[in-house]
Scaffold this motif. Structure first.
Motif, short mmCIF file in Angstrom:
data_model
loop_
_atom_site.label_atom_id
_atom_site.label_comp_id
_atom_site.label_asym_id
_atom_site.label_seq_id
_atom_site.Cartn_x
_atom_site.Cartn_y
_atom_site.Cartn_z
N SER A 222 1.04 -1.23 -0.02
CA SER A 222 -0.02 -0.11 0.00
C SER A 222 0.88 1.25 0.06
N GLY A 223 0.35 2.37 -0.71
CA GLY A 223 1.28 3.51 -0.79
C GLY A 223 1.41 4.14 -1.99
N GLY A 224 2.09 4.99 -2.26
CA GLY A 224 2.25 5.60 -3.67
C GLY A 224 3.17 4.63 -4.50
N GLY A 225 2.54 4.24 -5.68
CA GLY A 225 3.18 3.11 -6.23
C GLY A 225 4.37 3.89 -6.72
N HIS A 226 4.37 5.16 -7.00
CA HIS A 226 5.69 5.96 -7.87
C HIS A 226 6.50 5.95 -7.01
N PHE A 227 6.34 5.77 -5.42
CA PHE A 227 7.37 6.12 -4.71
C PHE A 227 8.75 5.34 -4.89
N MET A 228 8.80 4.15 -5.42
CA MET A 228 9.99 3.31 -5.73
C MET A 228 10.16 3.04 -7.42
N PRO A 229 11.24 2.67 -7.59
CA PRO A 229 11.42 1.85 -8.97
C PRO A 229 10.36 0.84 -9.20
N PRO A 230 10.16 0.36 -10.14
CA PRO A 230 9.27 -0.89 -10.59
C PRO A 230 9.86 -2.05 -9.94
N GLY A 231 9.09 -3.02 -9.30
CA GLY A 231 9.67 -4.18 -8.85
C GLY A 231 10.46 -4.08 -7.58
N ALA A 232 10.40 -2.79 -6.99
CA ALA A 232 11.28 -2.84 -5.75
C ALA A 232 10.39 -3.56 -4.36
N GLU A 233 9.21 -3.30 -4.62
CA GLU A 233 8.29 -3.87 -3.24
C GLU A 233 8.21 -5.38 -3.59
N PRO A 234 8.34 -6.18 -2.54
CA PRO A 234 8.23 -7.59 -2.63
C PRO A 234 6.90 -8.11 -2.62
N THR A 235 6.66 -9.27 -3.18
CA THR A 235 5.43 -9.82 -3.14
C THR A 235 5.47 -11.14 -2.80
N VAL A 236 4.22 -11.68 -2.25
CA VAL A 236 4.33 -13.24 -1.82
C VAL A 236 4.83 -14.18 -3.11
N ALA A 237 4.13 -13.74 -4.19
CA ALA A 237 4.30 -14.68 -5.55
C ALA A 237 5.54 -14.37 -5.96
N GLU A 285 24.30 5.28 -2.59
CA GLU A 285 23.27 5.64 -2.47
C GLU A 285 22.43 4.90 -1.28
N LEU A 286 21.85 5.39 -0.38
CA LEU A 286 21.16 4.99 0.54
C LEU A 286 19.66 4.75 0.27
N GLY A 287 18.91 3.67 0.58
CA GLY A 287 17.35 3.61 0.26
C GLY A 287 16.84 2.65 1.33
N TYR A 288 15.70 2.61 1.35
CA TYR A 288 14.89 1.92 2.41
C TYR A 288 13.54 1.52 1.89
N LEU A 289 12.64 0.68 2.21
CA LEU A 289 11.26 0.55 2.23
C LEU A 289 10.61 -0.33 3.47
N LEU A 290 9.49 -0.05 3.78
CA LEU A 290 8.83 -0.65 5.00
C LEU A 290 7.57 -1.21 4.57
N LEU A 291 7.11 -2.49 5.17
CA LEU A 291 6.12 -3.27 4.79
C LEU A 291 5.06 -2.64 5.46
N PRO A 292 3.78 -2.34 5.12
CA PRO A 292 2.68 -1.40 5.85
C PRO A 292 2.51 -1.57 7.24
N SER A 293 2.54 -2.94 7.63
CA SER A 293 2.36 -2.86 9.08
C SER A 293 3.42 -2.42 10.08
#
Length: 373
Positions: A222-237, A285-293
């Motif tokens: 969840s969150g802005g889809g354009h906040f990260m490069p495509p494919g940066a967020e992990p999915t279960v599948a 370059e420093l980066g990070y992402l957090l899971l919604p919870s």
């Protein structure tokens, strides 16, 4: 001279290379039926003593044929019995090109013997046979094989889709990694670093390597889809591919990825990264992402501080010894900008129409920098 007298024995005092012998057959079978060998090679299934004898017959025919494939037995040079510990082969091509392949008996692994054997064969190819380029191939994901080629100075080139024959006859062709070595390349040091996610901890957060079982923590994004490069967020599948890409990048010195984990439960909370690719020496370059919870508890700020401390710490103290860190956010991502501000970054510029939002409008990029104190 006919086989086996035509086989040049090579040694560096640590590893020895010799001709195959009938007494090697039982250990060839042991290697060929080992799970790792079966996963990454195309050895027959099942594999028995008759297969080993046929393999030796093929090796003898090739040694007796000018310009054909060459195989050596790998041994411990200090072993008076010269027991079989694996095989390495050289497949000569045209115009001074060749390919190398290798495999170790389980007893020979973890001792540096394969890298020593590869250096011997490479030296023989370049110095004695006038070779110009030596190529290494492996199925995508075979990090053990890549670790050997990497240690011997091979330069990684590409991943080619559906390039290699599958280990199982009915399976689909496998993607192939390819790297190569030239006659003047240094065979004693890697051409690029292999990044390792050293454990960092503080304030209830632990940065550690990602594990396959961390898929159990992955949540719908969840969150802005354009906040990260495509494919940066992990999915279960797609977690397996997502994690493999990160491990690949680390093995090529392009980036270092950590799993942001809860220090008490060890549950994965997100991804933290230092990106080296295309950066100037001494910069990342420093980066990070957090899971919604995991959001709203300061995990991103703590993770950023841990990475900053590691990045600027001297190499002799276990750090990276960098002089400069950069970061990039998009204009709409106020929480990420707040993290960078809290951890000392300075915004130095904005780039208009950097990326598209979901509604078709464009967001700007904000550029940040932090210098070592």
């Amino acid at each position: 001279m006919p086989f086996p007298d035509c086989v040049p024995e090579l040694t560096d005092g640590v590893v020895g290379l010799r001709a195959h012998q009938p007494q090697d057959d039982p250990r060839i079978v042991e290697q060929s039926t080992d799970p790792d060998s079966m996963r990454w090679t195309t050895v027959p299934r099942p594999y028995g003593l008759a297969d080993a004898a046929s393999f030796r017959d093929l090796i003898e025919r090739e040694w007796n044929t000018p310009g054909a494939q060459r195989h050596w037995v790998i041994t411990d040079a200090q072993d008076p019995d010269g027991r079989y510990l694996g095989t390495i082969d050289l497949r000569a091509g045209k115009s001074g090109m060749a390919e190398v392949g290798f495999g170790l008996h389980p007893e020979g692994r973890g001792r540096g013997l394969m890298a020593a054997a590869l250096r011997l064969v490479a030296a023989h190819f370049f110095n004695d046979l006038g070779g110009q380029r030596l190529y290494w191939w492996a199925s995508r994901g075979n990090f053990a094989s890549w670790r050997v080629a990497w240690a011997c100075g091979f330069t990684f080139h590409a991943t080619l889709p559906a390039r290699l024959q599958p280990a199982q006859p009915a399976a689909r062709p496998e993607d192939g990694w390819v790297a190569s070595l030239g006659p003047h390349d240094d065979r004693t040091i890697p051409a690029a670093p292999w990044r390792v996610a050293v454990e960092l901890a503080g304030d209830g957060i632990r940065l550690r390597p990602w594990r396959d079982e961390d898929v159990s923590a992955i949540e719908p994004w969840s969150g802005g889809g354009h906040f990260m490069p495509p494919g940066a967020e992990p999915t279960v599948a797609g977690f397996g591919e997502w994690l493999l890409r990160r491990r690949e990048r680390m093995s090529r010195g392009e980036s270092t990825h950590w799993c942001i984990a809860d220090a008490a439960t060890d549950r994965a909370l997100g991804d933290a990264v230092l990106i080296d690719r295309d950066q100037e020496e001494g910069s990342a370059e420093l980066g990070y992402l957090l899971l919604p919870s995991a959001r709203g508890r300061g995990a991103a700020s703590i993770s950023a501080r841990l990475m900053i401390e590691h990045a600027f710490a001297a190499a002799e103290d276990g750090g990276r010894g960098l002089r400069r860190l950069t970061a990039l956010t998009v204009g709409d991502n106020a929480p990420s900008a707040a993290v960078l501000t809290r951890t000392g970054f300075t915004e130095w510029g904005r780039e208009p129409q950097f990326c598209a939002r979901e509604d078709g409008t464009y967001d700007e990029a904000r550029h940040w920098v932090l210098l070592r104190p």
